[in-house]
Design an enzyme around this catalytic site. Structure first.
Site, PDB file in Angstrom:
ATOM      1  N   HIS A 227       0.809  -1.206   0.000  1.00 14.30           N
ATOM      2  CA  HIS A 227       0.000   0.000   0.000  1.00 14.30           C
ATOM      3  C   HIS A 227       0.858   1.280   0.000  1.00 14.30           C
ATOM      4  O   HIS A 227       0.570   2.248  -0.697  1.00 14.30           O
ATOM      5  CB  HIS A 227      -0.858  -0.084   1.265  1.00 14.30           C
ATOM      6  CG  HIS A 227      -1.855   0.981   1.392  1.00 14.30           C
ATOM      7  ND1 HIS A 227      -2.815   1.212   0.445  1.00 14.30           N
ATOM      8  CD2 HIS A 227      -2.038   1.901   2.358  1.00 14.30           C
ATOM      9  CE1 HIS A 227      -3.554   2.225   0.838  1.00 14.30           C
ATOM     10  NE2 HIS A 227      -3.107   2.659   1.983  1.00 14.30           N
ATOM     11  N   GLU A 257      -7.160   5.519  -7.578  1.00  8.74           N
ATOM     12  CA  GLU A 257      -6.037   5.785  -8.489  1.00  8.74           C
ATOM     13  C   GLU A 257      -6.515   6.541  -9.727  1.00  8.74           C
ATOM     14  O   GLU A 257      -5.905   6.491 -10.770  1.00  8.74           O
ATOM     15  CB  GLU A 257      -5.349   4.471  -8.875  1.00  8.74           C
ATOM     16  CG  GLU A 257      -6.150   3.540  -9.778  1.00  8.74           C
ATOM     17  CD  GLU A 257      -7.094   2.610  -9.028  1.00  8.74           C
ATOM     18  OE1 GLU A 257      -7.441   2.906  -7.879  1.00  8.74           O
ATOM     19  OE2 GLU A 257      -7.486   1.584  -9.615  1.00  8.74           O
TER      20      GLU A 257
END
Ligand code: C2E
Length: 346
Positions: A227, A257
């Site tokens: 992450h 994203e």
């Protein structure tokens, strides 16, 4: 809270949702504080939201849901609550300052009224008096004058302090406003700022182009590298897009994203040139994993572009740009597609 969540909490499933939020907190060892409850109510109510995706990512990564993580999520996804608190606090300080200034003004007004009365009675009692009475009168007036001068001086200094305090408050509120419009991870504008910018741009008659951008294979990248490295990649792509979007353009993190850039007054052709340059810059850089210095492999982005049609609103424009992004993904990724064919240059 977002309107959808608030509506659900007043609907037939309200208690069910509240129970689910508490159960989810318990299952993930999260303290049921008011802030956590607000976050987890969002989580169980709006499973597709950016906040829920972020919480899922944290759960998958096995990250402990600490107080700092909760605050970070709230600042990023619940900016309204934070903003309200800050504004309330600033308002209280402001109101205290104004109270003290009005008290000082009232006291100065009383003093100068008393001074006026002293002058009037002095001039009455001077009629037909001898020199010693005049002398004592002048002394009384001198004392009264000094008092008025001192009060004015105190008032001036208080006004000076208040002006400085108001300046600090203004700066602080400006910072709070900027924070509430900024995505904490990427430093770009957040979803709220994006929505407002697109809405504003669509209110004009001029050209508006929207680009949406997505990091290719980000989920599997996150699974492979973790992450934290995923966050660094988001920051990198954000910095490339941000550098290419000076005002009046606005680059925002749209969620996870995904990014978006609003191009007010610009055509799809201009946006295409910008996005292609960004795409090449991103794919040509070899990123390293900070902790081990390993190569992270090529990072690529896909983009979709749509130029607003006359009378088209933000929602329809987003949908067409998303459609073009989907075409880029389907076409093999690492490319930019336009919703409409771009006419050949004159
Ligand atoms: P950051 O680490 O806070 O770096 C901010 C900016 O400082 C970078 O912007 C770059 O201009 C400069 N900088 C930082 N470290 C170096 C370095 O080792 N060498 C050079 N020449 N410049 C450096 P940039 O490149 O746009 O990157 C923005 C953000 O993207 C970085 O923030 C970081 O979060 C991420 N990033 C960029 N490159 C890498 C990388 O190779 N690996 C990882 N893990 N993250 C990266």
């Amino acid at each position: 809270m977002t309107t959808d969540v608030e509506t659900s909490l007043r609907g037939p499933k309200a208690y069910d949702l509240a129970r689910k939020a508490v159960e989810a907190m318990e299952a993930h060892q999260v303290w049921p504080t008011a802030l956590n409850f607000e976050l987890w109510i969002h989580y169980v109510t709006a499973k597709d939201s950016a906040l829920a995706t972020e919480i899922d990512t944290l759960i998958q990564a096995g990250e402990p849901f600490t107080e700092a993580v909760g605050e970070h999520l709230a600042a990023q996804f619940l900016p309204k609550a934070k903003l309200n608190g800050e504004i309330l606090e600033a308002g209280q300080t402001l109101s205290k300052e104004l109270d003290s200034v009005s008290r000082a003004i009232e006291s100065a007004r009383e003093t100068s009224e008393a001074y006026g009365q002293q002058l009037a009675s002095a001039s009455e009692s001077l009629d037909g008096e001898d020199a010693s009475a005049i002398k004592s009168m002048v002394e009384t007036l001198t004392v009264a004058t000094r008092k008025v001068r001192e009060e004015n001086h105190a008032l001036e200094s208080q006004l000076h302090d208040t002006t400085a305090e108001l300046g600090r408050l203004r700066e602080h509120l400006e910072q709070v406003r900027r924070d509430a419009m900024t995505d904490a991870l990427s430093g770009l504008a957040n979803r709220k700022a994006f929505d407002e910018a697109l809405e504003r741009a669509c209110e004009t008659d001029g050209a508006v182009t929207l680009a949406v951008v997505d990091i290719d294979h980000f989920k599997s990248f996150n699974d492979t590298w973790g992450h934290q490295t995923g966050d660094q990649v988001i920051r990198y792509v954000a910095s490339v897009l941000g550098r290419s979007s000076p005002a009046p353009r606005l680059a925002a993190r749209y969620g996870g994203e995904e990014f978006a850039i609003v191009f007010p007054g610009e055509s799809a052709r201009a946006a295409l040139a910008v996005l292609e340059a960004c795409r090449e810059e991103v794919s040509s850089r070899i990123l390293k994993r900070r902790s081990t210095n390993e190569d992270l492999g090529a990072i690529t982005i896909s983009a979709g572009i749509a130029e607003r049609k006359p009378g088209e609103g933000p929602a329809a424009l987003i949908e067409r740009a998303d459609g073009a992004l989907y075409a880029s993904k389907r076409g093999g990724r690492n490319r930019t597609s336009c919703a409409d064919p771009i006419a050949a240059a004159a």
